[in-house]
Design a protein around this motif. Structure first.
Motif, PDB file in Angstrom:
ATOM      1  N   ALA A  56       0.649  -1.213   0.054  1.00  0.00           N
ATOM      2  CA  ALA A  56      -0.062  -0.233   0.093  1.00  0.00           C
ATOM      3  C   ALA A  56       1.014   1.373  -0.047  1.00  0.00           C
ATOM      4  CB  ALA A  56      -0.935   0.057   1.341  1.00  0.00           C
ATOM      5  N   LYS A  57       0.558   2.097  -0.752  1.00  0.00           N
ATOM      6  CA  LYS A  57       1.285   3.515  -0.709  1.00  0.00           C
ATOM      7  C   LYS A  57       1.489   4.128   0.472  1.00  0.00           C
ATOM      8  CE  LYS A  57      -2.496   6.335  -1.904  1.00  0.00           C
ATOM      9  NZ  LYS A  57      -3.091   7.313  -2.925  1.00  0.00           N
ATOM     10  N   LYS A  58       2.687   4.671   0.888  1.00  0.00           N
ATOM     11  CA  LYS A  58       3.072   4.946   2.251  1.00  0.00           C
ATOM     12  C   LYS A  58       2.218   6.027   3.058  1.00  0.00           C
ATOM     13  CE  LYS A  58       6.268   8.304   1.172  1.00  0.00           C
ATOM     14  NZ  LYS A  58       7.531   8.834   1.331  1.00  0.00           N
ATOM     15  N   GLU A  59       1.598   6.828   2.074  1.00  0.00           N
ATOM     16  CA  GLU A  59       0.748   7.804   2.386  1.00  0.00           C
ATOM     17  C   GLU A  59      -0.690   7.413   3.317  1.00  0.00           C
ATOM     18  OE1 GLU A  59       3.141   9.219  -0.859  1.00  0.00           O
ATOM     19  OE2 GLU A  59       1.703   7.608  -0.731  1.00  0.00           O
ATOM     20  N   LEU A  60      -0.998   6.100   2.854  1.00  0.00           N
ATOM     21  CA  LEU A  60      -2.360   5.595   3.625  1.00  0.00           C
ATOM     22  C   LEU A  60      -1.854   5.081   5.121  1.00  0.00           C
ATOM     23  CD1 LEU A  60      -3.657   3.172   0.829  1.00  0.00           C
ATOM     24  CD2 LEU A  60      -4.511   5.490   1.570  1.00  0.00           C
ATOM     25  N   PHE A  61      -0.616   4.846   5.463  1.00  0.00           N
ATOM     26  CA  PHE A  61      -0.334   4.742   6.802  1.00  0.00           C
ATOM     27  C   PHE A  61      -0.312   5.811   7.854  1.00  0.00           C
ATOM     28  CE2 PHE A  61       1.022   1.021   4.438  1.00  0.00           C
ATOM     29  CZ  PHE A  61       0.743  -0.071   5.100  1.00  0.00           C
ATOM     30  N   THR A  62      -0.537   7.102   7.092  1.00  0.00           N
ATOM     31  CA  THR A  62      -0.823   8.163   7.990  1.00  0.00           C
ATOM     32  C   THR A  62      -1.978   8.282   8.609  1.00  0.00           C
ATOM     33  OG1 THR A  62      -1.210   9.688   6.220  1.00  0.00           O
ATOM     34  CG2 THR A  62       1.072   9.458   6.750  1.00  0.00           C
ATOM     35  N   ASN A  63      -3.074   7.583   7.936  1.00  0.00           N
ATOM     36  CA  ASN A  63      -4.369   7.656   8.648  1.00  0.00           C
ATOM     37  C   ASN A  63      -4.479   6.610   9.554  1.00  0.00           C
ATOM     38  OD1 ASN A  63      -7.234   6.623   8.543  1.00  0.00           O
ATOM     39  ND2 ASN A  63      -7.663   7.953   7.062  1.00  0.00           N
ATOM     40  N   LEU A  64      -5.020   6.731  10.843  1.00  0.00           N
ATOM     41  CA  LEU A  64      -4.626   5.834  12.139  1.00  0.00           C
ATOM     42  C   LEU A  64      -5.863   4.631  11.448  1.00  0.00           C
ATOM     43  CD1 LEU A  64      -4.584   8.019  15.295  1.00  0.00           C
ATOM     44  CD2 LEU A  64      -2.708   6.862  14.053  1.00  0.00           C
ATOM     45  N   PHE A  65      -7.131   5.169  11.028  1.00  0.00           N
ATOM     46  CA  PHE A  65      -7.985   3.947  10.871  1.00  0.00           C
ATOM     47  C   PHE A  65      -7.543   2.923   9.671  1.00  0.00           C
ATOM     48  CE2 PHE A  65     -11.416   2.406   7.995  1.00  0.00           C
ATOM     49  CZ  PHE A  65     -12.376   1.815   9.144  1.00  0.00           C
ATOM     50  N   LEU A  66      -6.879   3.411   8.642  1.00  0.00           N
ATOM     51  CA  LEU A  66      -6.251   2.606   7.600  1.00  0.00           C
ATOM     52  C   LEU A  66      -5.228   2.000   8.115  1.00  0.00           C
ATOM     53  CD1 LEU A  66      -6.945   4.867   4.390  1.00  0.00           C
ATOM     54  CD2 LEU A  66      -8.006   2.809   5.185  1.00  0.00           C
ATOM     55  N   ALA A  67      -4.208   2.576   8.912  1.00  0.00           N
ATOM     56  CA  ALA A  67      -3.050   1.898   9.392  1.00  0.00           C
ATOM     57  C   ALA A  67      -3.299   0.774  10.222  1.00  0.00           C
ATOM     58  CB  ALA A  67      -2.036   2.931  10.340  1.00  0.00           C
ATOM     59  N   ARG A  79       6.498   4.799  -3.550  1.00  0.00           N
ATOM     60  CA  ARG A  79       6.452   4.711  -4.933  1.00  0.00           C
ATOM     61  C   ARG A  79       7.658   5.512  -5.914  1.00  0.00           C
ATOM     62  NH1 ARG A  79       0.040   5.727  -6.271  1.00  0.00           N
ATOM     63  NH2 ARG A  79      -0.561   3.698  -5.449  1.00  0.00           N
ATOM     64  N   GLU A  80       8.403   6.110  -5.012  1.00  0.00           N
ATOM     65  CA  GLU A  80       9.614   6.875  -5.798  1.00  0.00           C
ATOM     66  C   GLU A  80      10.903   5.989  -5.683  1.00  0.00           C
ATOM     67  OE1 GLU A  80       8.930   9.786  -7.261  1.00  0.00           O
ATOM     68  OE2 GLU A  80       6.877   9.657  -6.673  1.00  0.00           O
ATOM     69  N   ILE A  81      10.791   4.854  -4.914  1.00  0.00           N
ATOM     70  CA  ILE A  81      11.954   4.110  -4.620  1.00  0.00           C
ATOM     71  C   ILE A  81      11.602   2.867  -5.142  1.00  0.00           C
ATOM     72  CG2 ILE A  81      13.693   3.292  -3.246  1.00  0.00           C
ATOM     73  CD1 ILE A  81      12.994   5.648  -1.270  1.00  0.00           C
ATOM     74  N   GLY A  82      12.203   2.222  -6.526  1.00  0.00           N
ATOM     75  CA  GLY A  82      11.547   1.015  -7.020  1.00  0.00           C
ATOM     76  C   GLY A  82      12.265   0.000  -6.258  1.00  0.00           C
ATOM     77  N   ALA A  83      13.635  -0.245  -6.128  1.00  0.00           N
ATOM     78  CA  ALA A  83      14.192  -1.473  -5.607  1.00  0.00           C
ATOM     79  C   ALA A  83      13.782  -1.542  -4.311  1.00  0.00           C
ATOM     80  CB  ALA A  83      15.710  -1.242  -5.671  1.00  0.00           C
ATOM     81  N   GLU A  84      13.531  -0.755  -3.301  1.00  0.00           N
ATOM     82  CA  GLU A  84      13.133  -1.075  -2.006  1.00  0.00           C
ATOM     83  C   GLU A  84      11.695  -1.588  -1.961  1.00  0.00           C
ATOM     84  OE1 GLU A  84      14.736  -0.538   0.830  1.00  0.00           O
ATOM     85  OE2 GLU A  84      16.527  -0.269  -0.373  1.00  0.00           O
TER      86      GLU A  84
END
Length: 138
Positions: A56-67, A79-84
């Motif tokens: 899941a895109k890292k931005e979703l983990f800032t929402n407590l309900f979704l996290a 999404r900017e770092i491919g190999a990781e």
């Protein structure tokens, strides 16, 4: 609780061709078009008792309900770092009993198909299992 919520929202789910799903001891990648927030939940329920991880895109983990929901196997991807984005799922597929759920388009709003699924499957030496679902109107 989740099964009840899905039933309230969409009625009784019917899963077809479950005999094509590999044995639960084998890890694999479930691949599907990404249309709704519920896609990974339906996919996981269709293949239970197999356990999964999903990106899941890292931005979703800032929402407590979704996290909190992602604590069930989700992991953040920059999404900017491919190999990781490839290392963690490859290691999990090789060293754990969890399979991976992926959406090659990367988001619900994209029509582009990204190549990460094939790279991860090849590096982890697992099968790719395409799936889809439809909602039947009554």
């Amino acid at each position: 609780l989740v099964a009840f919520i899905l039933w309230v929202l969409n009625g009784n789910a019917h899963y077809h061709h479950k005999d094509n799903i590999p044995d639960r001891k084998e890890n694999y990648i479930l691949v599907s078009p990404h249309r709704t927030w519920w896609d990974p939940v339906y996919m996981a329920f269709a293949t239970k008792p197999k356990q999964f991880i999903f990106m899941a895109k890292k931005e979703l983990f800032t929402n407590l309900f979704l996290a909190g929901g992602f604590a069930c196997g989700g992991f953040p991807i920059d999404r900017e770092i491919g190999a990781e984005a490839i290392k963690y799922p490859v290691n999990m597929l090789k060293k754990s009993n969890r399979s991976l759920i992926m959406f090659p388009s990367g988001s619900r709003h994209s029509q582009d198909v990204k190549g990460g699924v094939a790279i991860i499957a090849k590096m982890a030496k697992v099968r790719i299992m395409p799936v889809t679902y439809t909602v039947q109107e009554t």
